[in-house]
Write a protein that holds these residues in place. Structure first.
Motif, PDB file in Angstrom:
ATOM      1  N   GLY A  40      60.019 -47.731  -6.369  1.00 31.47           N
ATOM      2  CA  GLY A  40      59.898 -47.481  -4.923  1.00 31.47           C
ATOM      3  C   GLY A  40      61.694 -47.687  -4.413  1.00 31.47           C
TER       4      GLY A  40
ATOM      5  N   HIS B 221      57.682 -51.137  -1.649  1.00 31.10           N
ATOM      6  CA  HIS B 221      57.612 -49.409  -1.186  1.00 31.10           C
ATOM      7  C   HIS B 221      56.831 -48.776  -2.376  1.00 31.10           C
ATOM      8  CE1 HIS B 221      60.764 -48.877   2.158  1.00 31.10           C
ATOM      9  NE2 HIS B 221      60.922 -50.284   1.861  1.00 31.10           N
TER      10      HIS B 221
ATOM     11  N   HIS C   3      64.806 -47.570   3.299  1.00 27.62           N
ATOM     12  CA  HIS C   3      63.875 -46.438   2.511  1.00 27.62           C
ATOM     13  C   HIS C   3      64.780 -45.792   1.585  1.00 27.62           C
ATOM     14  CE1 HIS C   3      65.404 -44.439   5.753  1.00 27.62           C
ATOM     15  NE2 HIS C   3      65.738 -43.207   5.148  1.00 27.62           N
TER      16      HIS C   3
END
Length: 342
Positions: free
Chosen positions: A90, A95, A48
Motif C-alpha cells: 500500500g 493502506h 496516499h
C-alpha cells in the motif's frame, strides 16, 4: 517521503551560480528534508503517495550520485511496513494494496539491493507478490492488468506489472503475448497510444506502452517514424515555456514530460528529433537554486515528483554529473544492469 510542495519555487532568484547550472547539493538537501516536515498539513494529505514519493526521491538521489543519502535500514523498514496481508503493498502502513504502490516498492528494493534481505525477513514474499498479487491482476480475456481487486484497467498497470515482474525475474507468471496484443489495440491513427483502445493519445500512456513493449522485446510492433514525429511535436517553440515538452496537443509545457516524452524517444532512438539544448535550459530554469527541488514550470512550487523526472530528463540529455538513467525503468542504468543482468 513527503509529497509536500515547496518551500521553494522554480526559477527563484539567487545570487549563487548561474541558473543554467545544476544545483546538485541543494536538490540533495531538499530530498533529505522531505520526511521531516510532519508538522505540515500537506504532509498528511499526501499520505496516499508516500511509497511512490520514496521511489521518486531515492531515484533522484541515485541520479545525483548520492545513493546513500537516505538511511538504507529506514528505507527497508518503511517498505516492509507497507506490505499488505494480500502480499502487495500500500501507499503507507495500513493502506490497501495497489499495483502502483507495489511496483514502487519493488523498484525501491532494486535501488537498495534489498530483495534478499526482505526475503530473509518475510520468507516467500517474492513469490507471493509476483504470482498471487501482480500476475493475479491480469485480465485473462484481454491481457491488460487491473490496479487492484476492483477491476480498473489501464496501460499504466500493465506496464507496472511487466516492470516489477521483470525485476523479480518472474515474467513467466503472466501471458506476455496477450499483453502485447492489448497494447497494440491501444494504438491510434496519429501514431500514439491511449490508456485503453480508442482513448486519446497521451505522452504518459505512450511511455507505458513503449516501455512495456521494450520489456516484452516487441518494439517491432511500433510505427516508430510516425510515433516519433508525434512525440517531437510536443516541444513548445515560443513563450516563457520555450523548449519544454507537453503531454498532448494544445497543452502547456511541464517538466515531467521531459521524462515521458524523452524516454519514449530514447526507446525509439530518436532523442535527436527535439532541441535538446532548449529542453535542458527549460528544466534548469525550473530549479530553486536556494532551497532545491524542481517545479513543473518556472514560478511554480517545487516537488519531488517533478524533481526526479526533471533530473531523469537531464540524464537522457547526458547532462554532466548525472548518473545514466534507464529509459525503460526510470531507474539508474547501473541498477537495472545488476538486477536484470544486461
Amino acid at each position: 517521503m513527503s509529497l509536500v510542495a515547496g518551500p521553494g519555487r522554480g526559477g527563484a532568484l539567487s545570487s549563487g551560480p548561474s541558473p543554467q547550472q545544476l544545483h546538485t547539493n541543494a536538490h540533495i538537501r531538499y530530498i533529505q528534508t522531505l520526511d521531516k516536515r510532519r508538522d505540515e498539513f500537506e504532509y498528511w494529505l499526501t499520505e496516499h503517495l508516500r511509497l511512490n514519493g520514496l521511489y521518486w526521491g531515492l531515484t533522484a538521489l541515485h541520479l545525483l550520485g548520492k545513493p546513500d543519502a537516505l538511511p538504507r535500514a529506514e528505507v527497508l523498514d518503511f517498505v516492509l511496513s507497507c506490505l499488505h496481508e494480500s502480499g502487495g503493498m500500500g501507499a503507507a502502513p495500513g493502506h490497501d494494496a495497489h499495483m502502483l504502490y507495489t511496483v514502487s516498492g519493488v523498484q525501491i528494493l532494486a535501488l537498495v539491493d534489498g530483495f534478499e534481505e526482505l526475503e530473509a525477513r518475510v520468507p516467500g514474499w517474492k513469490e507471493k507478490i509476483a504470482k498471487s498479487v501482480i500476475a493475479g491482476l491480469q485480465d485473462p480475456a484481454t491481457g491488460t492488468f487491473f490496479g487492484d481487486q476492483y477491476g480498473e484497467p489501464d496501460t499504466r498497470f500493465l506496464y507496472g506489472a511487466l516492470n516489477a515482474l521483470s525485476l523479480l525475474g518472474r515474467l513467466d507468471f503472466v501471458d506476455v503475448p496477450r499483453a502485447v496484443t492489448y497494447i497494440k489495440s491501444c494504438a491510434n491513427p496519429d501514431g500514439g497510444y491511449g490508456n485503453s483502445p480508442g482513448a486519446e493519445s497521451h505522452s504518459g500512456q505512450i511511455f507505458t506502452c513503449l516501455a512495456a513493449l521494450s520489456i516484452a522485446d516487441r518494439l517491432d510492433t511500433v510505427d516508430m517514424e510516425h510515433l516519433a514525429g508525434w512525440l517531437s511535436e510536443r516541444q513548445v517553440s515560443e513563450g516563457e515555456g520555450k523548449g519544454g515538452l507537453n503531454g498532448r496537443p494544445e497543452k502547456k509545457e511541464d517538466v515531467c514530460y521531459s521524462w515521458w516524452v524523452l524516454s519514449s524517444l530514447a526507446m525509439l532512438n530518436r532523442v535527436h528529433w527535439i532541441d535538446g539544448k532548449a529542453l535542458e535550459s527549460f528544466i534548469l530554469r525550473c530549479q530553486d537554486p536556494e532551497h532545491g527541488g524542481i517545479s513543473d514550470r518556472p514560478g511554480d512550487m517545487v516537488d519531488v515528483f517533478h524533481t526526479v523526472f526533471g533530473l531523469a530528463g537531464l540524464s537522457l540529455l547526458k547532462f554532466p554529473g548525472l548518473e545514466e538513467v534507464d529509459p525503460v525503468y526510470c531507474l539508474p542504468r547501473s541498477v537495472t544492469r545488476k538486477v536484470l543482468g544486461k
